[in-house]
Design a protein around this motif. Sequence first.
Motif, mmCIF file in Angstrom:
data_model
loop_
_atom_site.group_PDB
_atom_site.id
_atom_site.type_symbol
_atom_site.label_atom_id
_atom_site.label_comp_id
_atom_site.label_asym_id
_atom_site.label_seq_id
_atom_site.Cartn_x
_atom_site.Cartn_y
_atom_site.Cartn_z
ATOM 1 N N ASN A 148 37.167 48.708 -31.108
ATOM 2 C CA ASN A 148 38.496 49.325 -31.031
ATOM 3 C C ASN A 148 38.500 50.692 -31.715
ATOM 4 N N TYR A 149 37.715 51.618 -31.171
ATOM 5 C CA TYR A 149 37.594 52.948 -31.756
ATOM 6 C C TYR A 149 38.519 53.939 -31.071
ATOM 7 N N LYS A 150 38.666 55.074 -31.746
ATOM 8 C CA LYS A 150 39.392 56.212 -31.200
ATOM 9 C C LYS A 150 38.494 57.444 -31.278
ATOM 10 N N ILE A 151 38.742 58.405 -30.406
ATOM 11 C CA ILE A 151 38.045 59.686 -30.485
ATOM 12 C C ILE A 151 38.812 60.553 -31.477
ATOM 13 N N SER A 152 38.260 60.738 -32.656
ATOM 14 C CA SER A 152 38.963 61.505 -33.684
ATOM 15 C C SER A 152 38.664 62.999 -33.599
ATOM 16 N N TYR A 153 37.557 63.346 -32.940
ATOM 17 C CA TYR A 153 37.228 64.768 -32.796
ATOM 18 C C TYR A 153 36.319 64.936 -31.586
ATOM 19 N N ALA A 154 36.495 66.052 -30.845
ATOM 20 C CA ALA A 154 35.635 66.361 -29.697
ATOM 21 C C ALA A 154 35.519 67.866 -29.543
ATOM 22 N N SER A 155 34.315 68.313 -29.223
ATOM 23 C CA SER A 155 34.062 69.720 -28.953
ATOM 24 C C SER A 155 32.871 69.815 -28.009
ATOM 25 N N PHE A 156 32.874 70.843 -27.141
ATOM 26 C CA PHE A 156 31.803 70.991 -26.161
ATOM 27 C C PHE A 156 30.916 72.196 -26.419
ATOM 28 N N ASP A 157 31.302 73.067 -27.321
ATOM 29 C CA ASP A 157 30.464 74.196 -27.697
ATOM 30 C C ASP A 157 30.864 74.674 -29.079
ATOM 31 N N SER A 158 30.020 75.532 -29.639
ATOM 32 C CA SER A 158 30.267 75.994 -31.009
ATOM 33 C C SER A 158 31.491 76.894 -31.120
ATOM 34 N N ASN A 159 31.928 77.473 -29.995
ATOM 35 C CA ASN A 159 33.094 78.360 -30.013
ATOM 36 C C ASN A 159 34.412 77.628 -29.789
ATOM 37 N N ASN A 160 34.338 76.315 -29.528
ATOM 38 C CA ASN A 160 35.543 75.529 -29.234
ATOM 39 C C ASN A 160 36.378 76.186 -28.128
ATOM 40 N N SER A 161 35.692 76.611 -27.079
ATOM 41 C CA SER A 161 36.379 77.305 -25.988
ATOM 42 C C SER A 161 37.211 76.377 -25.113
ATOM 43 N N ILE A 162 36.950 75.068 -25.196
ATOM 44 C CA ILE A 162 37.703 74.094 -24.404
ATOM 45 C C ILE A 162 38.725 73.406 -25.299
ATOM 46 N N ASN A 163 39.963 73.361 -24.854
ATOM 47 C CA ASN A 163 41.019 72.675 -25.589
ATOM 48 C C ASN A 163 40.825 71.167 -25.461
ATOM 49 N N THR A 164 40.452 70.526 -26.531
ATOM 50 C CA THR A 164 40.179 69.079 -26.511
ATOM 51 C C THR A 164 41.282 68.263 -27.173
ATOM 52 N N ARG A 165 42.407 68.876 -27.456
ATOM 53 C CA ARG A 165 43.490 68.132 -28.101
ATOM 54 C C ARG A 165 43.967 66.926 -27.291
ATOM 55 N N PRO A 166 43.919 66.941 -25.945
ATOM 56 C CA PRO A 166 44.299 65.730 -25.202
ATOM 57 C C PRO A 166 43.406 64.521 -25.488
ATOM 58 N N LEU A 167 42.218 64.741 -26.086
ATOM 59 C CA LEU A 167 41.330 63.626 -26.432
ATOM 60 C C LEU A 167 41.585 63.078 -27.838
ATOM 61 N N LYS A 168 42.374 63.799 -28.625
ATOM 62 C CA LYS A 168 42.594 63.421 -30.015
ATOM 63 C C LYS A 168 43.252 62.055 -30.125
ATOM 64 N N ASN A 169 42.602 61.135 -30.868
ATOM 65 C CA ASN A 169 43.115 59.785 -31.145
ATOM 66 C C ASN A 169 43.310 58.936 -29.889
ATOM 67 N N ILE A 170 42.546 59.232 -28.842
ATOM 68 C CA ILE A 170 42.579 58.410 -27.631
ATOM 69 C C ILE A 170 41.724 57.162 -27.855
ATOM 70 N N ASP A 171 42.238 56.000 -27.471
ATOM 71 C CA ASP A 171 41.476 54.761 -27.596
ATOM 72 C C ASP A 171 40.196 54.845 -26.773
ATOM 73 N N PHE A 172 39.118 54.396 -27.377
ATOM 74 C CA PHE A 172 37.828 54.374 -26.688
ATOM 75 C C PHE A 172 37.084 53.114 -27.109
ATOM 76 N N ASP A 173 36.972 52.162 -26.199
ATOM 77 C CA ASP A 173 36.333 50.881 -26.515
ATOM 78 C C ASP A 173 34.886 50.829 -26.038
ATOM 79 N N GLY A 174 34.286 51.983 -25.833
ATOM 80 C CA GLY A 174 32.905 52.016 -25.368
ATOM 81 C C GLY A 174 31.882 52.200 -26.469
ATOM 82 N N ILE A 175 32.226 51.852 -27.702
ATOM 83 C CA ILE A 175 31.292 51.987 -28.816
ATOM 84 C C ILE A 175 31.310 50.720 -29.655
ATOM 85 N N ASN A 176 30.141 50.330 -30.112
ATOM 86 C CA ASN A 176 30.005 49.143 -30.952
ATOM 87 C C ASN A 176 28.901 49.402 -31.964
ATOM 88 N N VAL A 177 29.157 49.067 -33.224
ATOM 89 C CA VAL A 177 28.244 49.437 -34.312
ATOM 90 C C VAL A 177 27.923 48.219 -35.163
#
Length: 367
Positions: A148-177
């Motif tokens: 039951n994880y969330k995406i707390s941060y996302a970036s696609f390049d060092s300049n942060n040229s892509i707005n990733t705020r729509p991914l902030k705190n989105i549920d993501f159940d594809g990870i298990n640790v």
Amino acid sequence: MRHGASTDSAATYVVDDTLATDSITTPSPQKKTPFFKKVGNAFVRLFEWFSDVDTTYIEPQKYNYTAMIQNTNTYERYRITSSQGNDFTFAPEPKIKFGPYFGWRWLFLGYTVDFNELGKKSRSTEFDLSLYTGMFGIDLFYRKTGSNYKISYASFDSNNSINTRPLKNIDFDGINVGIKGFNLYYIFNHRRFSYPAAFSQSTIQRRSSGSWLCGLGYTKHSLKIDWDKLYTTVANRLGEDVAERYMDSNLKMKEIKYTDLSVSCGYAYNWAFAHNWLAAASLSMALGYKNATGNENSDVLSFHDFSMDNFNIDGVGRFGIVWNNMRWFAGMSAIVHSYNYKKPRFSTNSMFGSLNIYFGFNFNRKK
């Protein structure tokens, strides 16, 4: 007269010999100590030797048993970055757990459960077994988190040229640790510094003191990521064109497993700032030797990507405050672990910590 004296002397000799013979042939019976009792007594003596302390600094435990209730609040963060600039951080909501602990002298066993996840398929569990003496300690642990994880941060390049705020705190159940292993450490100034006084409440630090620490550690990590599900999540939130153009296929792995062998060194200090009160802090840095392998079904990562020749710096910090009058005790402690693994094509960083709030008592006073 001479003959009579000689006879008397012989008679006396015979009587003495008889007494000596009786003494030899009728020894007093002796009870044999059972083998297992001998082993147990030897083990206790060995432990007491390990626990030898300067009583002007450390007051030894006066009770045999401990019972405690503990509230554990955990935080986790797992970060994966690629050489092309993809940077994802996953973190679940902080967990609030409760559980009982029971101790017998140097053994301490506990189990905590997240009651908010009871009945769910994705349930997190923790198991801890600790052995403490004044000279050394060992921690055994098993930790399995849910999905039951969330995406707390996302970036696609060092300049942060892509707005990733729509991914902030989105549920993501594809990870298990998962993580399991042990830490073994040695305390140099063990006669005046008590690590257990701060983190297992088995002694009381009466005067402030510090010590250098050294240790060995073994941990086995597993990190499962559903890359296809991550790609779909990005496409749904940011658009298919963004996902197709910026998602780095170097992160297309089903599972990462690595074993961490480490040698650590650090320093700890106990501050006895008031009667029955103690504040503690310790920090250790570890040189970790990691052997990792990717999932055999991955068409991107191979054994060559996870070579044996890999060293990274890990760390562990411990902080606590406790009130302990020997019969009753209460306090809180925080522990933070950090593990790193880096390769030219990608790197991972995992960090998890816990804040423990506890209350307990000791019983069955030693004779």
